[in-house]
Design a protein around this motif. Structure first.
Motif, PDB file in Angstrom:
ATOM      1  N   ARG A 160       0.840  -1.215   0.000  1.00 53.81           N
ATOM      2  CA  ARG A 160       0.000   0.000   0.000  1.00 53.81           C
ATOM      3  C   ARG A 160       0.869   1.258   0.000  1.00 53.81           C
ATOM      4  O   ARG A 160       0.567   2.234  -0.697  1.00 53.81           O
ATOM      5  CB  ARG A 160      -0.904  -0.005   1.229  1.00 53.81           C
ATOM      6  N   LEU A 161       1.921   1.254   0.783  1.00 54.22           N
ATOM      7  CA  LEU A 161       2.800   2.420   0.823  1.00 54.22           C
ATOM      8  C   LEU A 161       3.475   2.631  -0.525  1.00 54.22           C
ATOM      9  O   LEU A 161       3.602   3.770  -1.001  1.00 54.22           O
ATOM     10  CB  LEU A 161       3.850   2.248   1.922  1.00 54.22           C
ATOM     11  N   ALA A 162       3.904   1.541  -1.168  1.00 53.07           N
ATOM     12  CA  ALA A 162       4.527   1.666  -2.490  1.00 53.07           C
ATOM     13  C   ALA A 162       3.538   2.231  -3.503  1.00 53.07           C
ATOM     14  O   ALA A 162       3.901   3.063  -4.350  1.00 53.07           O
ATOM     15  CB  ALA A 162       5.045   0.307  -2.946  1.00 53.07           C
ATOM     16  N   GLU A 163       2.282   1.800  -3.443  1.00 49.48           N
ATOM     17  CA  GLU A 163       1.266   2.313  -4.364  1.00 49.48           C
ATOM     18  C   GLU A 163       1.049   3.811  -4.172  1.00 49.48           C
ATOM     19  O   GLU A 163       0.862   4.550  -5.147  1.00 49.48           O
ATOM     20  CB  GLU A 163      -0.048   1.564  -4.139  1.00 49.48           C
ATOM     21  N   LEU A 164       1.079   4.261  -2.925  1.00 51.09           N
ATOM     22  CA  LEU A 164       0.895   5.693  -2.658  1.00 51.09           C
ATOM     23  C   LEU A 164       2.087   6.507  -3.168  1.00 51.09           C
ATOM     24  O   LEU A 164       1.921   7.638  -3.650  1.00 51.09           O
ATOM     25  CB  LEU A 164       0.694   5.927  -1.159  1.00 51.09           C
ATOM     26  N   VAL A 165       3.277   5.948  -3.072  1.00 53.04           N
ATOM     27  CA  VAL A 165       4.457   6.631  -3.616  1.00 53.04           C
ATOM     28  C   VAL A 165       4.304   6.825  -5.122  1.00 53.04           C
ATOM     29  O   VAL A 165       4.573   7.896  -5.671  1.00 53.04           O
ATOM     30  CB  VAL A 165       5.733   5.828  -3.292  1.00 53.04           C
ATOM     31  N   ILE A 166       3.836   5.760  -5.793  1.00 54.65           N
ATOM     32  CA  ILE A 166       3.723   5.788  -7.253  1.00 54.65           C
ATOM     33  C   ILE A 166       2.604   6.726  -7.700  1.00 54.65           C
ATOM     34  O   ILE A 166       2.671   7.320  -8.793  1.00 54.65           O
ATOM     35  CB  ILE A 166       3.451   4.365  -7.777  1.00 54.65           C
ATOM     36  N   ALA A 167       1.584   6.906  -6.870  1.00 54.01           N
ATOM     37  CA  ALA A 167       0.390   7.643  -7.302  1.00 54.01           C
ATOM     38  C   ALA A 167       0.678   9.106  -7.621  1.00 54.01           C
ATOM     39  O   ALA A 167      -0.033   9.725  -8.427  1.00 54.01           O
ATOM     40  CB  ALA A 167      -0.695   7.536  -6.212  1.00 54.01           C
ATOM     41  N   ASP A 168       1.682   9.688  -7.009  1.00 55.72           N
ATOM     42  CA  ASP A 168       2.011  11.099  -7.232  1.00 55.72           C
ATOM     43  C   ASP A 168       3.018  11.200  -8.370  1.00 55.72           C
ATOM     44  O   ASP A 168       4.150  10.722  -8.262  1.00 55.72           O
ATOM     45  CB  ASP A 168       2.587  11.695  -5.953  1.00 55.72           C
ATOM     46  N   PRO A 169       2.670  11.851  -9.501  1.00 52.92           N
ATOM     47  CA  PRO A 169       3.609  11.951 -10.635  1.00 52.92           C
ATOM     48  C   PRO A 169       4.933  12.609 -10.266  1.00 52.92           C
ATOM     49  O   PRO A 169       5.971  12.258 -10.834  1.00 52.92           O
ATOM     50  CB  PRO A 169       2.840  12.804 -11.658  1.00 52.92           C
ATOM     51  N   ARG A 170       4.914  13.548  -9.294  1.00 50.63           N
ATOM     52  CA  ARG A 170       6.170  14.204  -8.934  1.00 50.63           C
ATOM     53  C   ARG A 170       7.119  13.232  -8.236  1.00 50.63           C
ATOM     54  O   ARG A 170       8.321  13.220  -8.504  1.00 50.63           O
ATOM     55  CB  ARG A 170       5.897  15.404  -8.028  1.00 50.63           C
ATOM     56  N   ARG A 171       6.564  12.440  -7.312  1.00 56.23           N
ATOM     57  CA  ARG A 171       7.420  11.429  -6.675  1.00 56.23           C
ATOM     58  C   ARG A 171       7.818  10.347  -7.676  1.00 56.23           C
ATOM     59  O   ARG A 171       8.965   9.894  -7.694  1.00 56.23           O
ATOM     60  CB  ARG A 171       6.690  10.796  -5.486  1.00 56.23           C
ATOM     61  N   ARG A 172       6.867   9.953  -8.490  1.00 53.98           N
ATOM     62  CA  ARG A 172       7.142   8.900  -9.463  1.00 53.98           C
ATOM     63  C   ARG A 172       8.252   9.308 -10.427  1.00 53.98           C
ATOM     64  O   ARG A 172       9.026   8.467 -10.911  1.00 53.98           O
ATOM     65  CB  ARG A 172       5.871   8.570 -10.236  1.00 53.98           C
ATOM     66  N   GLY A 173       8.354  10.587 -10.688  1.00 53.70           N
ATOM     67  CA  GLY A 173       9.389  11.057 -11.614  1.00 53.70           C
ATOM     68  C   GLY A 173      10.798  10.712 -11.175  1.00 53.70           C
ATOM     69  O   GLY A 173      11.704  10.574 -12.001  1.00 53.70           O
ATOM     70  N   ASP A 174      11.002  10.550  -9.863  1.00 54.15           N
ATOM     71  CA  ASP A 174      12.337  10.217  -9.361  1.00 54.15           C
ATOM     72  C   ASP A 174      12.598   8.722  -9.315  1.00 54.15           C
ATOM     73  O   ASP A 174      13.722   8.301  -9.014  1.00 54.15           O
ATOM     74  CB  ASP A 174      12.512  10.796  -7.945  1.00 54.15           C
ATOM     75  N   LEU A 175      11.571   7.929  -9.593  1.00 52.98           N
ATOM     76  CA  LEU A 175      11.725   6.482  -9.536  1.00 52.98           C
ATOM     77  C   LEU A 175      12.258   5.947 -10.860  1.00 52.98           C
ATOM     78  O   LEU A 175      12.150   6.589 -11.903  1.00 52.98           O
ATOM     79  CB  LEU A 175      10.384   5.822  -9.205  1.00 52.98           C
ATOM     80  N   VAL A 176      12.799   4.729 -10.799  1.00 51.27           N
ATOM     81  CA  VAL A 176      13.428   4.111 -11.963  1.00 51.27           C
ATOM     82  C   VAL A 176      12.448   3.133 -12.592  1.00 51.27           C
ATOM     83  O   VAL A 176      11.808   2.325 -11.902  1.00 51.27           O
ATOM     84  CB  VAL A 176      14.732   3.388 -11.558  1.00 51.27           C
ATOM     85  N   VAL A 177      12.329   3.188 -13.913  1.00 52.32           N
ATOM     86  CA  VAL A 177      11.396   2.354 -14.651  1.00 52.32           C
ATOM     87  C   VAL A 177      12.159   1.460 -15.622  1.00 52.32           C
ATOM     88  O   VAL A 177      13.249   1.823 -16.092  1.00 52.32           O
ATOM     89  CB  VAL A 177      10.354   3.223 -15.401  1.00 52.32           C
ATOM     90  N   GLU A 178      11.571   0.304 -15.925  1.00 49.15           N
ATOM     91  CA  GLU A 178      12.156  -0.614 -16.904  1.00 49.15           C
ATOM     92  C   GLU A 178      11.032  -1.367 -17.594  1.00 49.15           C
ATOM     93  O   GLU A 178       9.879  -1.356 -17.150  1.00 49.15           O
ATOM     94  CB  GLU A 178      13.117  -1.601 -16.226  1.00 49.15           C
ATOM     95  N   LEU A 179      11.351  -2.044 -18.692  1.00 54.05           N
ATOM     96  CA  LEU A 179      10.385  -2.907 -19.364  1.00 54.05           C
ATOM     97  C   LEU A 179      10.097  -4.135 -18.504  1.00 54.05           C
ATOM     98  O   LEU A 179      11.005  -4.695 -17.889  1.00 54.05           O
ATOM     99  CB  LEU A 179      10.921  -3.343 -20.729  1.00 54.05           C
ATOM    100  N   SER A 180       8.849  -4.547 -18.463  1.00 53.35           N
ATOM    101  CA  SER A 180       8.514  -5.757 -17.719  1.00 53.35           C
ATOM    102  C   SER A 180       9.191  -6.956 -18.371  1.00 53.35           C
ATOM    103  O   SER A 180       9.209  -7.074 -19.607  1.00 53.35           O
ATOM    104  CB  SER A 180       7.006  -5.968 -17.691  1.00 53.35           C
ATOM    105  N   PRO A 181       9.738  -7.855 -17.575  1.00 50.08           N
ATOM    106  CA  PRO A 181      10.434  -9.018 -18.142  1.00 50.08           C
ATOM    107  C   PRO A 181       9.481  -9.910 -18.924  1.00 50.08           C
ATOM    108  O   PRO A 181       8.282 -10.000 -18.621  1.00 50.08           O
ATOM    109  CB  PRO A 181      10.959  -9.748 -16.897  1.00 50.08           C
ATOM    110  N   GLY A 182       9.998 -10.565 -19.950  1.00 50.65           N
ATOM    111  CA  GLY A 182       9.237 -11.570 -20.678  1.00 50.65           C
ATOM    112  C   GLY A 182       8.432 -11.049 -21.855  1.00 50.65           C
ATOM    113  O   GLY A 182       7.668 -11.810 -22.446  1.00 50.65           O
ATOM    114  N   TRP A 183       8.595  -9.776 -22.249  1.00 48.04           N
ATOM    115  CA  TRP A 183       7.827  -9.257 -23.380  1.00 48.04           C
ATOM    116  C   TRP A 183       8.499  -9.685 -24.694  1.00 48.04           C
ATOM    117  O   TRP A 183       9.657 -10.046 -24.747  1.00 48.04           O
ATOM    118  CB  TRP A 183       7.729  -7.731 -23.293  1.00 48.04           C
ATOM    119  N   ARG A 184       7.705  -9.639 -25.760  1.00 44.65           N
ATOM    120  CA  ARG A 184       8.236 -10.023 -27.071  1.00 44.65           C
ATOM    121  C   ARG A 184       7.546  -9.205 -28.156  1.00 44.65           C
ATOM    122  O   ARG A 184       6.331  -8.985 -28.093  1.00 44.65           O
ATOM    123  CB  ARG A 184       8.031 -11.520 -27.333  1.00 44.65           C
TER     124      ARG A 184
END
Length: 916
Positions: A249-273
């Protein structure tokens, strides 16, 4: 009475062995603790009343015949009427209100019969006076038992568990004092006392690991000594972790704010083709658990998902392929610069890809192997050099400090710490923008570990006890495995799709086709199937693919039920029935050999140290590696070597050179019951999942393929990179059907099994006075089923209160004696109403010698159509294996066995021919 049978097995089968380690689940309090709650004077009073009733019944039968003769010998109508009235009263065991006219009529008709009638009336008068004395006797016993109950309420191990299992009850006990025990309890007090009694019984009479109710001890089999009993260290260590649902729940709240999310690191989900015109990947859907439930978890399902390719999406995937990871803000900047879109549109596009699961944020999922998920989240955020992250990390450290303080605290401080923890977490959620924070009822999970060195059981007497009978039992367990028909369907589907000797390289497509073409419909169609009806008739499994293994399974089940029924019919009054080993051979031969080179099994067992020969009571069995240990590995992380390292070494030692064990995690942890240390050398990482194990120990679906071996008729999971067979295992505590689709399907290739060893399934039973009695069932010294008594609630004694009404208490004692039940049993209520039916109703301890216990049992028997099943207490109080300085403790051992097949694994077929 014990039915004769042939001698048990003595030789252990080749390739079969018991694992070196076991866990012992130790009840928090000695079993003798609950003796103080018994009602000895009331029991003596009731038993005396039953003895008088029996004597009156015997005398009454003779007197009834005598009065019959007196009526026939008398021609005076008024005398005849008095004699007939007396005869009816004798028949009904009713004391005449005015016996003088009846005595005069007897004396007038046959004077020599008068002493016989007078003796019966004296005894009946004695019984009436005895009944009148019962109220005071019962009230005194109940008052004494209630006083003992309230005194035991301060037991530290009981209260330690209560603080997490029932905080409300703990608060009530802490806020008030014991009620006035000389007066009958009011409704509120009775409710509190029933709850307190239930938890006390759980702490002293059961072995369900939770907080301080039951502790875990690591055990080992040793070559020294000659005893099966073992000592229990009185010192316990507590291990506490925050509910992982809160971490998510705490992680979801961190992600919900675009300003906080902007500092987080993103990657492609594994297993895509990337296909010709679309991108294929696995999407996960999460459903939040019920916060009002004591134990809840977020459920996850997965499925193959497609996104239509576009210039923007292709550019984004190419960028992340090249870079690996990027900050979200940098990725949005790049999108807006390349497309000319407004920033709000870029944020929306990123949010959509995150929601669809095409992208994932790094470090915010709860890894099942994380020793402490809240610390892992704090560590991830600690690497962000931003003000909001530093502030949030400080808040998380406040939470961590409270959890650590709770682990080390005494009962009083713990209560305050729990309130402070809830308030602190709520404050953190508000600081992250949640205006109305909701939290699960359970904030903390606690396990207790018995301190000191591993407990030791001598291997020699253990092997004499087990013999080869446990291996024989394992041969028939597939007949009771709920997963076996599903594995047979998958095997048949693979052969129908790829043919004998075929190979499949695209496992993701295979899983999707299997579910779409067959499995979902099959699972839905068979969900409510009952193999056996009440009359013993059998309904065969749905064999849509015409597999001979399914037919053999039907035959094995019917053979077992038929033979057990025949043995029962041969001696319907026996209390203990020994099964012949030939039955297990015949059923095992129908089921065939295991489909795995290494077949690990686990068993929950209890030792009953009775003379002349001890017994091993089999409570539950299951297939899979290290399952008895996984949930509790964190309790042994300070050991050298750790428990996880010992178990990994044991698994590697047992594996043939061309076989490896690999864990299927089922994705991020959604419940603390799934958290555990790494117990296999390898981990299967399904699409959309990540793992913290080293990269060379991760096996992705792209590396795995399936191949059929015509010689052994096995469908084998293999790794291209390792060039070895992969045995997939699941180490979490969720049932496999609760897992996402991909790991759930791959488990159909594993030794995992879900066994319900109902040995009476399909065996009709005679009912006497509404009660169905089953004898104890054994193979050698192994008890497969305890003695049991099943009865509809409507057939039980009248619904009076046995805690206040002496006649109701007497009624239960009379019923117990009539049906030959032992003094202590375990009771399970099976609801008749479908909406109330639970998959695994919990048994509760019942003492027929305790008015409080009978009162608690009566309180849960609400529906007359419900079915009550009573099972004997085995081992009994004088047969316990675990002993501390305070006395004997109820204990349960979780042991592993291994059967290693010497056959060679399937050679790797050439790629291409059969894959889709």
């Amino acid at each position: 009475m014990r039915a004769p049978g042939p001698p048990p097995y003595t030789a252990t089968p080749a390739g079969w062995r018991t694992g070196a380690y076991f866990t012992a689940r130790i009840a928090g309090l000695p079993l003798s603790t609950v003796d103080a709650l018994r009602s000895p004077a009331a029991c003596a009073w009731a038993d005396r009343a039953l003895a008088l009733e029996h004597q009156l019944s015997t005398d009454g039968a003779q007197l009834s015949q005598l009065l019959y003769e007196l009526v026939n010998d008398n021609e005076d109508e008024s005398v005849r009427r008095r004699l007939l009235t007396l005869r009816r009263q004798v028949f009904n065991n009713a004391l005449p209100a005015a016996p003088e006219p009846a005595l005069a009529a007897v004396e007038q008709t046959r004077p020599v019969a008068l002493p016989v009638v007078q003796r019966w009336i004296r005894r009946r008068t004695q019984l009436a006076r005895h009944h009148d004395e019962g109220g005071a006797i019962l009230a005194a016993d109940v008052a004494q038992a209630r006083a003992q109950l309230w005194q035991l309420a301060d037991e530290p191990r009981l209260r330690g568990g209560l603080q997490l299992a029932s905080p409300t009850l703990d608060e009530q006990l802490a806020a008030g004092s014991a009620p006035e025990l000389t007066r009958p309890a009011n409704k509120r007090t009775r409710r509190v006392e029933r709850s307190l009694l239930s938890y006390l019984y759980r702490t002293a009479c059961k072995t369900s690991p939770f907080s301080t109710f039951t502790a875990i001890a690591l055990g080992r089999f040793t070559d020294t000594g000659s005893q099966l009993e073992f000592p229990v260290n009185e010192q316990w260590h507590q291990h506490v972790r925050l509910n992982v649902v809160l971490v998510a729940r705490l992680a979801e709240l961190v992600i919900a704010d675009p300003r906080r999310r902007g500092d987080l690191v993103v990657e492609l989900s594994p297993g895509w083709r990337r296909d010709a015109d679309r991108i294929r990947y696995v999407r996960h859907w999460v459903t939040a658990g019920d916060d009002s439930a004591t134990v809840s978890f977020d459920s996850v399902r997965d499925g193959l998902f497609f996104l239509r390719r576009s210039g923007v999406l292709d550019g984004l995937t190419a960028l992340l392929q090249q870079r690996g990871t990027m900050r979200c803000a940098e990725l949005v900047d790049r999108l807006c610069r390349d497309t000319g879109a407004h920033r709000s549109d870029g944020e929306t596009y990123l949010s959509t890809l995150l929601e669809l699961g095409m992208l994932r944020l790094v470090g915010l999922d709860t890894d099942v192997h994380a020793p402490d998920p809240i610390r892992a989240l704090a560590d991830t955020l600690g690497h962000l050099d931003t003000l909001w992250a530093r502030q949030l990390v400080d808040q998380l450290h406040d939470v961590i400090e409270l959890v650590d303080a709770y682990r080390q605290g005494d009962l009083g401080p713990r209560r305050d710490l729990r309130h402070r923890l809830r308030a602190t977490v709520r404050a953190v959620m508000r600081s992250l923008g949640e205006t109305n924070p909701t939290m699960p009822q359970t904030l903390l999970y606690e396990d207790s570990r018995v301190a000191g060195e591993p407990v030791a059981i001598a291997a020699q007497p253990w092997q004499r006890l087990v013999g080869a009978n446990l291996a024989a039992v394992e041969r028939v367990l597939p007949a009771f495995d709920q997963n076996l028909p599903h594995r047979i369907m998958f095997h048949g589907f693979f052969l129908a799709r790829f043919g004998v000797g075929g190979r499949c390289d695209d496992l993701l497509r295979l899983v999707e086709d299997f579910h779409d073409d067959l499995y979902d419909q099959y699972s839905s169609y068979t969900a409510g199937r009952r193999p056996f009806a009440d009359d013993g008739s059998y309904t065969p499994e749905e064999n849509w693919l015409g597999r001979p293994e399914m037919t053999a399974l039907d035959q094995a089940r019917q053979l077992f039920a038929t033979r057990v029924a025949a043995l029962t019919d041969a001696d319907p009054r026996c209390t203990e029935l020994s099964l012949p080993v030939e039955l297990f051979d015949e059923v095992g031969a129908l089921l065939g050999d295991t489909a795995h080179q290494v077949h690990p099994m686990g068993h929950f067992v209890q030792l009953a140290l009775r003379e002349p020969d001890p017994l091993l009571v089999l409570n539950q069995s299951f297939g899979g590696l290290s399952f008895p240990f996984s949930r509790f590995t964190h309790c042994f992380d300070a050991d050298t070597p750790t428990l996880a390292e010992r178990l990994r070494a044991q698994a590697a030692e047992l594996s043939p050179p061309d076989v490896v064990f690999a864990e299927l995690t089922g994705g991020a942890a959604t419940t603390n019951l799934n958290l555990h240390a790494r117990l296999t050398d390898y981990v299967v990482v399904c699409p959309g999942e990540t793992s913290s194990v080293p990269a060379d120990r991760q096996l992705t679906l792209d590396d795995l393929y399936l191949a059929h071996d015509p010689e052994t008729d096995r469908v084998v999971l293999r790794s291209t990179r390792l060039d070895k067979e992969v045995v997939a295992v699941y180490l979490g505590y969720l049932v496999p059907m609760a897992l996402p689709q991909i790991p759930r399907t791959l488990l159909l290739l594993s030794p995992a099994s879900l066994v319900r060893l109902d040995v009476w399934r399909g065996v009709p039973a005679a009912t006497i006075d509404g009660v169905t009695v089953r004898p104890r069932l054994r193979l050698g010294n192994i008890v497969l089923s305890r003695r049991s008594w099943a009865v509809p609630v409507r057939e039980l004694p009248d619904p009076g209160d046995p805690g206040t009404d002496p006649m109701a208490f007497l009624g239960w004692r009379r019923w117990r004696a009539r049906h030959g039940l032992p003094e202590q049993v375990f009771a399970t209520v099976y609801p008749a109403t479908p909406g109330r039916l639970t998959a695994n109703p919990k048994p509760q301890y019942v003492d027929f010698g305790s008015a409080l216990s009978m009162q608690a049992l009566r309180a849960v028997l609400s529906d007359p159509d419900d079915r009550l099943v009573l099972r004997e207490l085995l081992p009994a109080a004088d047969e316990l294996a675990a002993h501390s300085a305070l006395g004997g403790h109820v204990s349960e051992l979780a042991v592993e066995t291994f059967r290693v097949d010497a056959r060679q694994t399937v050679a790797a077929p050439r790629s291409g021919g059969g894959s889709r």
